[in-house]
Design a protein around this motif. Structure first.
Motif, short mmCIF file in Angstrom:
data_model
loop_
_atom_site.label_atom_id
_atom_site.label_comp_id
_atom_site.label_asym_id
_atom_site.label_seq_id
_atom_site.Cartn_x
_atom_site.Cartn_y
_atom_site.Cartn_z
N SER A 5 0.83 -1.20 0.00
CA SER A 5 0.00 0.00 0.00
C SER A 5 0.87 1.25 0.00
O SER A 5 1.97 1.25 0.56
N LEU A 6 0.36 2.32 -0.61
CA LEU A 6 1.06 3.59 -0.70
C LEU A 6 0.12 4.73 -0.33
O LEU A 6 -1.06 4.69 -0.67
N THR A 7 0.62 5.73 0.35
CA THR A 7 -0.12 6.97 0.56
C THR A 7 0.47 7.97 -0.43
O THR A 7 1.52 8.55 -0.17
N LEU A 8 -0.18 8.12 -1.57
CA LEU A 8 0.35 9.00 -2.61
C LEU A 8 0.18 10.46 -2.23
O LEU A 8 1.07 11.27 -2.44
N ILE A 9 -0.98 10.82 -1.68
CA ILE A 9 -1.19 12.15 -1.10
C ILE A 9 -1.96 11.92 0.20
O ILE A 9 -3.06 11.37 0.18
N PRO A 10 -1.39 12.31 1.35
CA PRO A 10 -2.12 12.17 2.62
C PRO A 10 -3.29 13.14 2.65
O PRO A 10 -3.45 13.97 1.76
N THR A 11 -4.13 13.05 3.67
CA THR A 11 -5.24 14.00 3.79
C THR A 11 -4.66 15.41 3.81
O THR A 11 -3.92 15.78 4.70
N THR A 12 -4.96 16.17 2.76
CA THR A 12 -4.37 17.47 2.54
C THR A 12 -5.47 18.50 2.32
O THR A 12 -6.38 18.27 1.52
N THR A 13 -5.39 19.63 3.02
CA THR A 13 -6.36 20.70 2.83
C THR A 13 -6.19 21.30 1.44
O THR A 13 -5.07 21.56 1.00
N VAL A 14 -7.30 21.52 0.76
CA VAL A 14 -7.28 22.18 -0.54
C VAL A 14 -7.75 23.61 -0.33
O VAL A 14 -8.84 23.83 0.19
N ALA A 15 -6.95 24.58 -0.67
CA ALA A 15 -7.32 25.98 -0.46
C ALA A 15 -7.20 26.74 -1.77
O ALA A 15 -7.96 26.52 -2.69
N ALA A 16 -6.21 27.61 -1.88
CA ALA A 16 -6.03 28.42 -3.08
C ALA A 16 -5.64 27.54 -4.27
O ALA A 16 -5.09 26.46 -4.09
N ALA A 17 -5.94 28.03 -5.46
CA ALA A 17 -5.60 27.30 -6.67
C ALA A 17 -4.11 26.99 -6.70
O ALA A 17 -3.29 27.79 -6.27
N GLY A 18 -3.77 25.81 -7.17
CA GLY A 18 -2.36 25.44 -7.26
C GLY A 18 -2.19 23.94 -7.34
O GLY A 18 -3.14 23.19 -7.52
N THR A 19 -0.95 23.50 -7.20
CA THR A 19 -0.62 22.09 -7.34
C THR A 19 -0.02 21.56 -6.04
O THR A 19 0.86 22.20 -5.46
N THR A 20 -0.50 20.41 -5.61
CA THR A 20 0.07 19.70 -4.46
C THR A 20 0.70 18.43 -4.99
O THR A 20 0.05 17.66 -5.70
N THR A 21 1.95 18.19 -4.68
CA THR A 21 2.64 16.99 -5.13
C THR A 21 2.87 16.07 -3.94
O THR A 21 3.39 16.50 -2.92
N GLY A 22 2.46 14.82 -4.09
CA GLY A 22 2.66 13.84 -3.03
C GLY A 22 4.05 13.25 -3.08
O GLY A 22 4.90 13.65 -3.87
N ALA A 23 4.27 12.29 -2.21
CA ALA A 23 5.56 11.62 -2.12
C ALA A 23 5.86 10.83 -3.39
O ALA A 23 4.96 10.36 -4.08
N VAL A 24 7.14 10.68 -3.68
CA VAL A 24 7.58 9.83 -4.79
C VAL A 24 7.97 8.48 -4.21
O VAL A 24 8.70 8.41 -3.23
N PHE A 25 7.47 7.42 -4.81
CA PHE A 25 7.78 6.07 -4.36
C PHE A 25 8.55 5.33 -5.44
O PHE A 25 8.14 5.35 -6.60
N GLN A 26 9.62 4.69 -5.05
CA GLN A 26 10.29 3.79 -5.98
C GLN A 26 9.54 2.48 -5.92
O GLN A 26 9.31 1.95 -4.84
#
Length: 138
Positions: A7-28
């Protein structure tokens, strides 16, 4: 002996606010045969759209390629998608990064790295959040 799924958490529970980009963790993630993803969007108020792109890389993370697009607007929802590598791609496929059509997948393309990005349009307020979880099959 089979190598277990993980299992992977690509993006944890993240607040979405102003327009933009959120990048999650990189997994090998070497030798993945399939990837199942669940994206959970909790809507507060405001905003227009949140697009999640699950991406892979074939060159150690120098270039990212979309394999899934999951789209949300202004209501809470949970969506799932899955891809596998055992489908032939068309010759000379031109990869995208952050541009795959809404709610589509690209089978046949899983490299040795995975990540997710969430791109929001408009300003979300309140308790708006996104979470992206995955299970990789070997």
């Amino acid at each position: 002996m089979a190598v277990p799924n993980f299992s992977l958490t690509l993006i944890p529970t993240t607040t979405v606010a102003a327009a933009g980009t959120t990048t999650g963790a990189v997994f090998q993630a070497d030798n993945i045969k399939g990837l199942a993803v669940q994206a959970k969007f909790l809507y507060g108020a405001g905003g227009t759209a949140v697009k999640v792109y699950v991406q892979t890389s074939l060159d150690d993370g120098a270039t990212w390629i979309d394999v899934m697009s999951i789209t949300f607007t202004t209501s809470a929802a949970t969506k799932v998608s899955a891809v596998h590598r055992d489908t032939a791609l068309a010759a000379s496929y031109t990869p995208t990064a952050g541009a795959l059509s809404d709610d589509t997948i690209k089978n046949g393309l899983l490299g040795d790295r995975l990540r997710a990005i969430a791109v929001s349009t408009g300003t979300y307020t309140g308790a708006t959040s996104i979470q992206v979880m995955a299970v990789a099959q070997r």
